[in-house]
Design a protein around this motif. Structure first.
Motif, short mmCIF file in Angstrom:
data_model
loop_
_atom_site.label_atom_id
_atom_site.label_comp_id
_atom_site.label_asym_id
_atom_site.label_seq_id
_atom_site.Cartn_x
_atom_site.Cartn_y
_atom_site.Cartn_z
N ALA A 57 0.83 -1.21 0.00
CA ALA A 57 0.00 0.00 0.00
C ALA A 57 0.86 1.25 0.00
CB ALA A 57 -0.94 0.00 1.20
N ALA A 58 1.94 1.24 0.78
CA ALA A 58 2.84 2.40 0.83
C ALA A 58 3.48 2.66 -0.53
CB ALA A 58 3.91 2.18 1.90
N VAL A 59 3.88 1.61 -1.21
CA VAL A 59 4.48 1.78 -2.54
C VAL A 59 3.44 2.31 -3.52
CG1 VAL A 59 5.45 0.53 -4.51
CG2 VAL A 59 6.30 0.05 -2.22
N MET A 60 2.23 1.76 -3.47
CA MET A 60 1.19 2.19 -4.41
C MET A 60 0.74 3.62 -4.15
SD MET A 60 1.04 -0.33 -6.38
CE MET A 60 -0.39 -0.08 -7.38
N ILE A 61 0.63 3.99 -2.89
CA ILE A 61 0.20 5.35 -2.55
C ILE A 61 1.33 6.35 -2.74
CG2 ILE A 61 -0.54 6.82 -0.62
CD1 ILE A 61 -2.10 4.33 0.42
N GLY A 62 2.55 5.94 -2.44
CA GLY A 62 3.68 6.85 -2.47
C GLY A 62 4.28 7.09 -3.84
N GLY A 66 2.69 4.27 -13.35
CA GLY A 66 3.57 4.31 -14.50
C GLY A 66 4.90 5.01 -14.27
N SER A 67 5.18 5.37 -13.03
CA SER A 67 6.43 6.08 -12.76
C SER A 67 7.61 5.12 -12.78
CB SER A 67 6.37 6.80 -11.41
OG SER A 67 6.39 5.87 -10.35
N ASP A 68 8.77 5.70 -12.99
CA ASP A 68 9.98 4.90 -13.01
C ASP A 68 10.37 4.41 -11.62
OD1 ASP A 68 10.26 5.18 -15.72
OD2 ASP A 68 11.53 6.96 -15.57
N ARG A 69 9.81 5.00 -10.58
CA ARG A 69 10.10 4.57 -9.20
C ARG A 69 9.24 3.38 -8.79
NH1 ARG A 69 10.77 9.27 -5.00
NH2 ARG A 69 12.82 8.42 -4.58
#
Length: 130
Positions: A57-62, A66-69
């Motif tokens: 969830a933190a990765v998806m929200i943060g 489509g970002s490179d991060r």
């Protein structure tokens, strides 16, 4: 145990995603990250489904779509989920469903690779072979 988790995570992701651009570095880190629980005396929060979901969830929200991060960071929670699968973490209900089954951890709960005994050596050998 490292090679069992690393090789099974790499094979599972290669088989499921079939994406040659998938960054395996954080996948490998995520697949062995729950081993850190040994410092705390056994399977603890990193062996719970809640921590893996929270990290996802933190990765998806943060990160933005489509970002490179986002793409490489997704390897971390995916690796942690795969560790739970290949460690059969669901066998310890209290730890797997922490904190929903209570906030405390069983002090007598062991560390899964140690509890398996000789099977851990066999799984590690299979991991090296893979």
């Amino acid at each position: 145990m490292f090679f069992w988790f690393i090789s099974t995570a790499l094979l599972a992701v290669a088989f499921v995603f079939r994406d040659p651009r998938f960054d395996n570095r954080l996948l490998i880190v995520g697949s062995v990250l729950p081993v850190v629980d040994v410092v705390f005396g056994g399977a603890r929060a990193l062996h719970s489904l809640t921590v893996s979901i929270a990290l996802l969830a933190a990765v998806m929200i943060g990160t933005s779509r489509g970002s490179d991060r986002r793409r490489p960071l997704l390897g971390l929670p995916i690796g942690m989920f795969l560790h739970l699968v290949f460690d059969a973490a669901w066998n310890d209900t209290d730890t797997f469903w922490w904190p929903f089954t209570g906030w405390s951890f069983d002090d007598d709960a062991g560390f899964p690779p140690v509890e398996r005994g000789v099977w851990s050596f066999l799984l590690e050998a299979i991991g090296i072979g893979l």
